[in-house]
Design an enzyme around this catalytic site. Structure first.
Site: not given
Ligand SMILES: NC(=O)C1=CN([C@@H]2O[C@H](COP(=O)(O)OP(=O)(O)OC[C@H]3O[C@@H](n4cnc5c(N)ncnc54)[C@H](OP(=O)(O)O)[C@@H]3O)[C@@H](O)[C@H]2O)C=CC1
Ligand SMILES: NC(=O)C1=CN([C@@H]2O[C@H](COP(=O)(O)OP(=O)(O)OC[C@H]3O[C@@H](n4cnc5c(N)ncnc54)[C@H](OP(=O)(O)O)[C@@H]3O)[C@@H](O)[C@H]2O)C=CC1
Ligand SMILES: NC(=O)C1=CN([C@@H]2O[C@H](COP(=O)(O)OP(=O)(O)OC[C@H]3O[C@@H](n4cnc5c(N)ncnc54)[C@H](OP(=O)(O)O)[C@@H]3O)[C@@H](O)[C@H]2O)C=CC1
Lengths: 289, 289, 289, 289
Positions: A97, A172, A240
């Site tokens: 997102t 979204k 966010k």
């Molecule tokens: N959780 C939810 O219910 C929902 C989430 N979303 C959206 O989905 C996206 C992911 O959410 P979610 O999976 O919950 O988040 P998490 O925090 O669980 O996972 C984030 C992922 O992104 C990686 N990441 C973040 N920053 C970087 C970077 N700078 N470089 C490389 N890798 C990076 C993290 O790596 P690392 O493991 O190293 O931290 C991790 O793998 C977000 O945009 C969120 O808004 C959308 C709908 C529902």
């Protein structure tokens, strides 16, 4: 079967990637924190790569699901990002997102490189990702959608092609704007009912079938009444998302008084330590007598 | 079959009374504006009476559905009101959306006179009244509920006994508080989508199945997009209801920031001439670019 | 010198009555809680009476300063109220902050009895009352104002005749509406500055001389920064006053989004135990990091 | 006398630069739209340069007053920006209202190049700039302040050194947060008074001397009552400033419900065509009956 890459094995990314592997694709994963990638490969097979670029080489399609704009830029356009490494004609699908601005920027950069790009934020939460029943709102060309749709079907129950690049992200935002008021009002209603010493189950029975109904009312009334918040969609993510929507509204001329106020109330929830709790924890800032 | 009285043949009262007559009861009606009572009797039989008191004489049960607290007081406690005329043991059921305070007052006055009293505000709107599918949220004694329930079944699909006197009205407030934010956010979301030049049908398809869903989103998205507001639940009624809820919150200690702000926005809608239009007309105060 | 009556010797009433006695008038007082009346007479002379009616007999002018509408009704129109006892041609001046509706009602009832009536809410707080420097905003006839003005000069530095009956109260509402936003924004600004680790004295020096200035900023910045709230204008009174203004806006068609939201935030302050503290205690609900 | 450079000859910059020239300094100016620079030189002497870099060569001090973060970056750090051209030990003073983040970034970049940097946003408006009576809130080292102060005295009546880099900008945010509520409440109060048919001059006389007073109430009551808005501080600027403050609050943990809501109301004002009008034009969105 296709050769796929997945960048970002977080709460959402890991199960989505699992569904892709489960559908028989050959999946290479990358995760910033390497241990998560190792665990994923142990559980679901495939390979891991040390950088987005390395992971994306030779892939038919690259998927990402990271945090926010800056993170998305990091795994795509910056040094070791996937864009430079992707082969011509390959597909890039982003489930983060993020802003419509970066979605449009990736579409432009992708076009220059002969890539097909889809911005494809999801709704349905972690449980939807696990169950493979996400709703996906998509922006991109018809050609890009034609390539992406069969792959995304592995983990979604609804895929809607809204319009050109950025339209998925903008949709979204519409989704999150709707949530802002429904959630806050469900919270106000619950606290009001508690303060009025009403039987909460009976109130729910009486009001949940009509015009007062909302997903948040139906799915969070009981948990709020039990002070249970350790699940669901995190306040930090919501801030966010609302910040992205409020920013977008600055340029499209929309007014978002409730979304802007909800954003501040989520800030108050963060201050109460609810950043990683479900957004229904915003009820905690309302007085209970 | 019972001898019943109905006070207030407005948009809600007239169809409710019709269902009671249709169930075979002997119905005497009273309406302040006599012409409505005459038209009702012409269409559905029964008798009309010139005052609430005259209408209530000898009735097994008296029902009312008038405007607000003052109106309810007028048809019950003031000169020519029904309370003085009702026979001992008779039932009084009020379907007006009013304050819990007056509901409790009527319960006390009723007790003194040997009456059974139920505060029974409804949800489901005029269409629910016509169809006989209202939800009724009730406050009163078990004995009063036992008397009222079989009669109310003629026009409702859900009857919930919440608690003692006033609990029905307080639950209706919970209902309206929920609506406040869901409606406003659906309006903000729609305008945002319009200003972003998104295809509104596709956006609806993408977001209506998940966490963004609310009754107002599901039922008013299309009508708002068509600028159609001449139906539904009127802004003027909503202001009355929110004012009651906000007033109640002063005494039970609840905070209602969104409901209070929504109330002001409905005030702005009134100033735009939307007082008698559906509350979704609150979208009109949001800029369209 | 005149024969005067004072009803309500609270935080405001007692010092006002003292200034009247100090100006040489012959003052009879009434207070619901008799002990306060006794203490006042011990300190300032004059007589006390057991009821408003008894206190008002034969008076040239009756002053009141009680809590809210209901209280004002109690000391004027209800049994043992002063109106029935006042002599023809006498003056009634009310310093209570109340609704314009009751002010107009008293004017009408007064006219029927041959009384001159002025609604005269004040600003300046308890310290202004002690110092005799209140601002008085008045509604009533020219004749009533001519009678009231020389008497009120004993304790005010500004007396403005705004218009007919109720105009004083409506002006007081304007006053409280102004305060709502200025106070809340001063609180938000202070907390923001604290959370940003700025030197609060230097910030005050920099911003207090320009467009950011407001009475609340100038007079409450320091006290808020010291968490000192046990003085000033009470949250409970402010909620009463905002409730009156919001109610009035329902009929005059004004929208008051900030005042309505401030009212809810003061409700949250009450829940934090600040009901009797100065309204700047609303800062307590804002997170401090 | 010093050799000075001024970047950005807008409504604020032009008169500030004029005061510097008037104090006897040797001023070189740069303006993106060249015509303004030519007009300024015609009127006040000095020289103009085609780029910020060219203008800054050999200067003892460079001043800037441009639009927002991106503009500030353009005249400092990007190609042809002044930073690369400035001599070691030179002073850079920025009067733009921008984020604390860019202020801190410029301080860091400046340090690397041996420059003294001050973030110095102002309050007082165009009239304060013309009159040379601005208030300046400053962030930077003591050494930088020592260099900047004597120069800034040419156009300010108050200079406050708040703290390290960024502290000036953060203080300006405090200033704008204060304004948000005071302005909106003054607008609500005025409309309420109009809708209540009160004599606006008398109301002003009655309430302007006490706790309801704010700079906006004192300075905009009359102009709002005359529907006069073509002067003052523009809505577009206010939205930028509030957006910066709200963004900063995300990281310092402050909650800004009124500022965030005011920001949306200013958005509604923009939609009414008030973008370049004084912020008091926000009154236009309030219903007048
Ligand atoms: N959780 C939810 O219910 C929902 C989430 N979303 C959206 O989905 C996206 C992911 O959410 P979610 O999976 O919950 O988040 P998490 O925090 O669980 O996972 C984030 C992922 O992104 C990686 N990441 C973040 N920053 C970087 C970077 N700078 N470089 C490389 N890798 C990076 C993290 O790596 P690392 O493991 O190293 O931290 C991790 O793998 C977000 O945009 C969120 O808004 C959308 C709908 C529902
Ligand atoms: N409309 C809706 O969708 C819903 C409405 N409600 C609630 O139901 C109640 C009735 O609404 P609705 O039927 O739509 O309103 P209407 O305006 O259509 O009807 C109001 C009825 O009350 C009568 N009445 C009002 N004041 C008095 C009085 N002082 N003395 C005697 N009779 C009086 C009116 O008489 P007359 O004909 O002389 O004016 C009329 O019969 C309200 O409390 C409303 O909030 C609840 C749920 C949904
Ligand atoms: N405090 C302030 O700074 C300001 C207050 N005001 C307004 O002035 C009014 C008085 O405020 P304040 O003096 O501070 O309040 P207090 O609570 O100190 O005093 C209230 C007075 O009213 C009397 N009273 C209340 N209800 C009744 C009743 N039903 N019958 C008879 N007497 C009654 C009380 O009697 P008892 O002693 O028996 O309780 C007491 O004498 C209020 O309307 C307030 O909003 C206006 C400007 C500033």
């Amino acid at each position: 079967m296709a050769k796929l890459t997945f960048l970002g094995l977080g709460a959402m990314g890991a199960p989505i990637a699992r569904h892709l592997a489960g559908a028989g694709h050959d999946v290479t994963v990358y995760n910033r924190t390497r241990a998560k990638a190792e665990a994923w490969v142990d559980a679901h097979g495939g390979r891991l790569a040390p950088t987005p670029a390395a992971a994306a080489e030779d892939a038919d399609a690259v998927f990402s699901c990271v945090g926010a704009d800056g993170d998305l830029e990091a795994v795509t356009l910056r040094k070791d990002g996937c864009f430079a490494a992707m082969k011509k004609g390959a597909l890039f699908v982003d489930h983060t997102t993020a802003s419509a601005k970066i979605a449009r920027q990736l579409a432009v950069e992708g076009k220059d490189r002969g890539l097909l790009v889809v911005d494809a934020p999801v709704s349905g939460g972690q449980s939807g990702a696990e169950a493979g029943t996400l709703s996906i709102m998509c922006g991109g060309s018809d050609k890009a959608m034609a390539a992406a749709t069969p792959l995304m079907q592995a983990y979604s129950s609804r895929i809607v092609h809204i319009g050109g690049p950025g339209a998925g992200q903008t949709t979204k935002m519409v989704n999150q704007i709707c949530i802002a008021g429904a959630m806050q009002s469900a919270a106000e209603a619950l606290r009001f009912a508690q303060n009025a010493d009403l039987d909460l189950d009976k109130v729910f029975e009486a009001v949940s079938g009509g015009a007062a109904a909302s997903w948040y009312m139906l799915n969070r009334w009981k948990t709020m009444s039990e002070d249970s918040f350790d699940f669901g969609f995190a306040v930090d993510w919501m801030r966010k998302d609302l910040s992205i929507a409020i920013e977008e509204a600055r340029s499209n001329g929309a007014a978002l008084p409730f979304a802007a106020l909800a954003d501040q109330f989520y800030g108050e929830a963060q201050a109460l330590g609810c950043g990683r709790l479900d957004i229904s924890s915003v009820v905690k800032r309302l007085p209970k007598t």
